[in-house]
Design a protein around this motif. Structure first.
Motif, PDB file in Angstrom:
ATOM      1  N   VAL B 207       1.864  -4.214  -0.675  1.00  0.00           N
ATOM      2  CA  VAL B 207       1.673  -5.251   0.340  1.00  0.00           C
ATOM      3  C   VAL B 207       1.966  -4.627   1.699  1.00  0.00           C
ATOM      4  O   VAL B 207       3.008  -3.972   1.876  1.00  0.00           O
ATOM      5  CB  VAL B 207       2.610  -6.453   0.099  1.00  0.00           C
ATOM      6  N   THR B 208       1.045  -4.816   2.639  1.00  0.00           N
ATOM      7  CA  THR B 208       1.200  -4.174   3.936  1.00  0.00           C
ATOM      8  C   THR B 208       0.497  -4.991   5.007  1.00  0.00           C
ATOM      9  O   THR B 208      -0.081  -6.042   4.720  1.00  0.00           O
ATOM     10  CB  THR B 208       0.650  -2.729   3.877  1.00  0.00           C
ATOM     11  N   TYR B 209       0.553  -4.534   6.256  1.00  0.00           N
ATOM     12  CA  TYR B 209      -0.159  -5.200   7.360  1.00  0.00           C
ATOM     13  C   TYR B 209      -0.276  -4.235   8.522  1.00  0.00           C
ATOM     14  O   TYR B 209       0.461  -3.231   8.595  1.00  0.00           O
ATOM     15  CB  TYR B 209       0.565  -6.485   7.792  1.00  0.00           C
ATOM     16  N   GLY B 210      -1.171  -4.548   9.439  1.00  0.00           N
ATOM     17  CA  GLY B 210      -1.323  -3.738  10.655  1.00  0.00           C
ATOM     18  C   GLY B 210      -1.769  -2.319  10.332  1.00  0.00           C
ATOM     19  O   GLY B 210      -2.442  -2.071   9.324  1.00  0.00           O
ATOM     20  N   ALA B 211      -1.372  -1.383  11.173  1.00  0.00           N
ATOM     21  CA  ALA B 211      -1.825   0.000  11.017  1.00  0.00           C
ATOM     22  C   ALA B 211      -1.347   0.614   9.713  1.00  0.00           C
ATOM     23  O   ALA B 211      -1.973   1.553   9.195  1.00  0.00           O
ATOM     24  CB  ALA B 211      -1.340   0.837  12.206  1.00  0.00           C
ATOM     25  N   ALA B 212      -0.264   0.119   9.145  1.00  0.00           N
ATOM     26  CA  ALA B 212       0.239   0.660   7.877  1.00  0.00           C
ATOM     27  C   ALA B 212      -0.743   0.420   6.743  1.00  0.00           C
ATOM     28  O   ALA B 212      -0.670   1.084   5.699  1.00  0.00           O
ATOM     29  CB  ALA B 212       1.598   0.039   7.540  1.00  0.00           C
ATOM     30  N   LEU B 213      -1.713  -0.490   6.944  1.00  0.00           N
ATOM     31  CA  LEU B 213      -2.754  -0.694   5.920  1.00  0.00           C
ATOM     32  C   LEU B 213      -3.452   0.633   5.625  1.00  0.00           C
ATOM     33  O   LEU B 213      -3.711   0.961   4.460  1.00  0.00           O
ATOM     34  CB  LEU B 213      -3.784  -1.730   6.415  1.00  0.00           C
ATOM     35  N   TYR B 214      -3.733   1.383   6.680  1.00  0.00           N
ATOM     36  CA  TYR B 214      -4.512   2.620   6.493  1.00  0.00           C
ATOM     37  C   TYR B 214      -3.652   3.711   5.841  1.00  0.00           C
ATOM     38  O   TYR B 214      -4.156   4.543   5.096  1.00  0.00           O
ATOM     39  CB  TYR B 214      -5.144   3.035   7.831  1.00  0.00           C
ATOM     40  N   THR B 215      -2.375   3.672   6.100  1.00  0.00           N
ATOM     41  CA  THR B 215      -1.438   4.560   5.401  1.00  0.00           C
ATOM     42  C   THR B 215      -1.420   4.214   3.919  1.00  0.00           C
ATOM     43  O   THR B 215      -1.450   5.100   3.045  1.00  0.00           O
ATOM     44  CB  THR B 215      -0.023   4.385   6.000  1.00  0.00           C
ATOM     45  N   ALA B 216      -1.399   2.911   3.620  1.00  0.00           N
ATOM     46  CA  ALA B 216      -1.362   2.458   2.222  1.00  0.00           C
ATOM     47  C   ALA B 216      -2.657   2.815   1.499  1.00  0.00           C
ATOM     48  O   ALA B 216      -2.636   3.235   0.332  1.00  0.00           O
ATOM     49  CB  ALA B 216      -1.126   0.942   2.185  1.00  0.00           C
ATOM     50  N   LEU B 217      -3.781   2.652   2.198  1.00  0.00           N
ATOM     51  CA  LEU B 217      -5.074   2.997   1.574  1.00  0.00           C
ATOM     52  C   LEU B 217      -5.163   4.496   1.296  1.00  0.00           C
ATOM     53  O   LEU B 217      -5.710   4.918   0.272  1.00  0.00           O
ATOM     54  CB  LEU B 217      -6.230   2.543   2.474  1.00  0.00           C
ATOM     55  N   GLU B 218      -4.600   5.290   2.195  1.00  0.00           N
ATOM     56  CA  GLU B 218      -4.578   6.749   1.995  1.00  0.00           C
ATOM     57  C   GLU B 218      -3.723   7.084   0.762  1.00  0.00           C
ATOM     58  O   GLU B 218      -4.115   7.915  -0.066  1.00  0.00           O
ATOM     59  CB  GLU B 218      -4.003   7.418   3.257  1.00  0.00           C
ATOM     60  N   ALA B 219      -2.591   6.404   0.651  1.00  0.00           N
ATOM     61  CA  ALA B 219      -1.730   6.611  -0.519  1.00  0.00           C
ATOM     62  C   ALA B 219      -2.458   6.196  -1.792  1.00  0.00           C
ATOM     63  O   ALA B 219      -2.365   6.863  -2.836  1.00  0.00           O
ATOM     64  CB  ALA B 219      -0.436   5.810  -0.359  1.00  0.00           C
ATOM     65  N   ALA B 220      -3.224   5.107  -1.734  1.00  0.00           N
ATOM     66  CA  ALA B 220      -3.962   4.627  -2.904  1.00  0.00           C
ATOM     67  C   ALA B 220      -5.007   5.654  -3.334  1.00  0.00           C
ATOM     68  O   ALA B 220      -5.220   5.880  -4.531  1.00  0.00           O
ATOM     69  CB  ALA B 220      -4.620   3.289  -2.584  1.00  0.00           C
ATOM     70  N   ASP B 221      -5.653   6.293  -2.354  1.00  0.00           N
ATOM     71  CA  ASP B 221      -6.627   7.356  -2.672  1.00  0.00           C
ATOM     72  C   ASP B 221      -5.943   8.495  -3.419  1.00  0.00           C
ATOM     73  O   ASP B 221      -6.446   8.999  -4.417  1.00  0.00           O
ATOM     74  CB  ASP B 221      -7.251   7.907  -1.384  1.00  0.00           C
ATOM     75  N   THR B 222      -4.804   8.925  -2.901  1.00  0.00           N
ATOM     76  CA  THR B 222      -4.050  10.010  -3.528  1.00  0.00           C
ATOM     77  C   THR B 222      -3.692   9.653  -4.966  1.00  0.00           C
ATOM     78  O   THR B 222      -3.879  10.451  -5.888  1.00  0.00           O
ATOM     79  CB  THR B 222      -2.744  10.254  -2.740  1.00  0.00           C
ATOM     80  N   LEU B 223      -3.192   8.410  -5.137  1.00  0.00           N
ATOM     81  CA  LEU B 223      -2.741   7.984  -6.464  1.00  0.00           C
ATOM     82  C   LEU B 223      -3.921   7.832  -7.426  1.00  0.00           C
ATOM     83  O   LEU B 223      -3.780   8.078  -8.639  1.00  0.00           O
ATOM     84  CB  LEU B 223      -1.953   6.675  -6.342  1.00  0.00           C
TER      85      LEU B 223
END
Lengths: 339, 324
Positions: B207-223
């Motif tokens: 769960v995220t919001y704002g610019a951290a969304l793109y950090t989370a999506l990057e992490a999801a790609d890695t995972l």
């Protein structure tokens, strides 16, 4: 006395001034002052008896300012008030019953018992609220004046504030912004010499008039305990503002008779300050003038009876009114969907 | 479809709202003639005139206080505080006046105003121009808080914020202003309080919001490369927040990480974690883990700020930890 005062109300002689008011106009001003005075005396008693919860701050001795301003404002005009704002609310037309029910914490109060004495407001009367934060009403009145200007309502925003608010930063910001945008706003300082428990002379060094002058805002300092002077001056200033003249500052020298709040023992205050109170009290002064103008004592006595009946009725109605329910109060935090 | 920048989407939303409703006015520091320090208000002065688009002096307390008074007197003001950090000076008007007016006056009226607050680090702006202070506002009954991450939401949430009858804190991450996306020509308003699934997945929820969304999506790609399918929820609104959407996702993935750029301690993530530990306890198969900034001011030097900002590596590690 406040260091910034150019006028000493204690030297004014009751009934000496020749006002421009008709007996009828002065009687209306007197009636408004008397209603505020008797209302606050009743609140003082109810507070002592435990029927008014919380804190209350009485404006006894300062009624001429509220009554004078109230007499020149229209319904569409908006005011932002202070924690000492009972008189402002009543003079702007807040219903006496709704007022008593609010201060006594009833569901049927003008704010449904959510705010109490320090937050009496009635948007339909242009009363944007008493305020628990010193100075906070200034930018609110400035913003309200901005709305009058943009919406071309012809209305005026008025802010009441005490000399205790002079040291607040928003005063300077609000004077500047209102001058910059030529906003229709009147700054009314009720200078009673006291900043809560401390003399303002030990808190603030600049006279308000000079401050206003620095911002290019016309300012007047008057005897705030002479209701005719207040009404005449306020009427003139509001008329100038309404014509597009921009902001004005009105400093009313007055006297706080009671403590900062009810129950304040005022050990910090020399009792001698109030020894000549009858000479400066706005009510006997206006009564003397009425006498000079030929209004009989019988008329004033009848007025007293009439007002006490209104206050008795409002008190009883508030006592009988329902207490607020917690669940309903929670529903007022946000606007309900679909509104 | 057309390519649109986040900053232009905000600008378009302001312009469309002003065109539709003459009671919408915009004021703040350098927002009129100069078009705003980030260009969000560019062109509005020319289009709508100096009565409705106003440069103010540097007087944050009075900018927001005047918005309160204007909103009580029939206008719908949208005010900009140049950097979210500066809102500290205007807190009385927001917290004691705007947030409480409806309640303490017994529901007599609302205070329809929007306070725009650019937040976020990553540009070496230092301790007083980088903070993410949204949790302050989410803690205050009477305020709504939104934080769009996508270009479409920048438009949609701005329109919803202006239309909302209550005071709305509009948080815009400075790092997103230049972001470009293909969006439909006719963007809709976005309902305040509704999250969206930015990436579906079955193994864990971030769960995220704002610019951290793109950090989370990057992490999801890695995972995803490790065989872990993460669901990423973009909250979009922080007050009210979409508790039902988070619970629904948790009930499918059974693992929860909350990631944001703001300081982790006492932040938005703490509230989400605490609520899910309560109402979602039976769904949890692992600890709820928060990823946020460390408990220190935002530092200036590039190497320091790099260490400060939560990155995809930390978010991925949090997911691995809750799956372990």
């Amino acid at each position: 006395m406040p260091s910034s005062s150019a006028i000493s109300p204690s030297k004014a002689r009751p009934g000496a001034r020749k006002g421009s008011n008709t007996p009828e106009a002065l009687l209306a001003l007197y009636r408004q002052m008397l209603l505020i005075r008797r209302t606050e005396e009743r609140l003082s008693q109810l507070f002592a008896d435990g029927e008014v919860p919380g804190f209350i701050h009485l404006s006894i001795g300062q009624e001429a300012i509220a009554a004078g301003l109230g007499s020149v404002l229209e319904r569409k005009d908006t005011i932002a008030s202070t924690h000492r704002g009972h008189g402002h609310a009543l003079a702007k037309g807040v219903d006496l019953n709704g007022f008593f029910q609010e201060v006594m914490g009833r569901e049927t109060g003008v704010c449904k018992g959510r705010g109490g004495s320090m937050h009496v407001a009635d948007m339909s009367a242009g009363m944007l609220g008493a305020n628990g934060i010193v100075g906070a009403g200034m930018p609110i009145a400035v913003g309200s004046a901005l709305a009058h200007q943009v919406r071309k309502t012809g209305g005026v925003g008025v802010v009441f504030f005490g000399d205790g608010a002079l040291a607040e930063g928003v005063l300077h910001e609000s004077l500047n912004l209102s001058a910059l945008w030529k906003l229709p706003v009147l700054f009314v300082c009720e200078n009673n010499g006291w900043s809560e428990f401390s003399p303002t002379s030990k808190q603030f060094v600049a006279p308000l008039g000079k401050l206003a002058d620095a911002f290019g805002i016309p300012a007047e300092t008057i005897d705030g305990n002479d209701v005719e002077i207040v009404a005449d001056t306020a009427g003139r200033l509001v008329s100038e503002i309404r014509k597009g003249g921009g902001p004005r500052v009105l400093e009313c020298i007055t006297q706080r008779v009671r403590g900062h709040y009810e129950g304040d023992a005022q050990k910090y205050r020399d009792p001698a300050e109030l020894k000549d109170r009858d000479k400066i009290d706005p009510l006997p002064r206006a009564a003397s003038r009425l006498s000079v103008l030929g209004v009989s004592d019988a008329v004033l006595a009848a007025l007293e009876t009439e007002i006490m009946a209104e206050i008795d009725a409002a008190t009883e109605a508030a006592r009988a009114a329902p207490l607020p329910e917690f669940v309903a109060a929670q529903a007022d935090v946000y606007t309900p969907a679909g509104v | 479809m057309a390519e649109l920048r986040y900053v232009r989407a905000l600008n378009q939303a302001l312009s469309d709202a002003m065109a539709e409703d003459p009671s919408v006015i915009v004021f703040g520091e350098d927002i009129a003639a100069a078009g705003g320090p980030f260009g969000v208000t560019r062109g509005l002065l020319e289009a709508y005139g100096e009565d409705r688009v106003r440069d103010t002096p540097i007087s944050e307390a009075t900018i927001v206080g005047a918005a309160v008074g204007a909103a009580m007197t029939g206008l719908k003001p949208v005010v900009e505080i140049m950097f979210m950090d500066f809102v500290a000076i205007a807190m009385d008007a927001i917290v004691n006046q705007a947030a409480k007016a409806r309640f303490m006056f017994g529901g007599q009226g609302s205070v329809p105003m929007v306070v725009r607050l650019p937040h976020g680090g990553g540009v070496s702006a230092g301790p007083q121009h980088s903070q993410c202070l949204e949790a302050w506002f989410a803690h205050i009954p009477g305020l709504k808080v939104v934080c769009p991450a996508s270009v479409a939401d920048a438009y949609g949430l701005m329109r919803a914020a202006i239309d909302d009858p209550d005071p709305v804190i509009m948080v815009e991450n400075k790092a997103l202003y230049a972001r470009k996306e293909d969006v439909p020509d006719d963007l809709p308003a976005v309902e305040i309080g509704k999250a969206r699934i930015a990436r579906p997945g079955r193994d864990a929820t971030i769960v995220t919001y704002g610019a951290a969304l793109y950090t989370a999506l990057e992490a999801a790609d890695t995972l995803a490369g490790e065989g872990v399918e993460v669901e990423v929820i973009d909250l979009r609104s922080l007050q009210p927040w979409d508790e039902a959407a988070v619970l629904e996702s948790l009930s499918r993935t059974h693992r929860l990480v909350v990631a944001h750029e703001a300081v982790e301690a006492f932040g938005i993530g703490a509230e989400i974690a605490a609520r899910m530990a309560d109402i979602g306890f039976d769904e949890l198969d692992g600890p709820i883990i928060r990823v946020g900034a460390p408990f220190m001011p935002v530092p200036f030097a590039k190497t320091l700020e790099q260490g400060y900002l939560p990155d995809a590596g930390r978010v991925a590690d949090a997911v691995r930890k809750t799956l372990a």
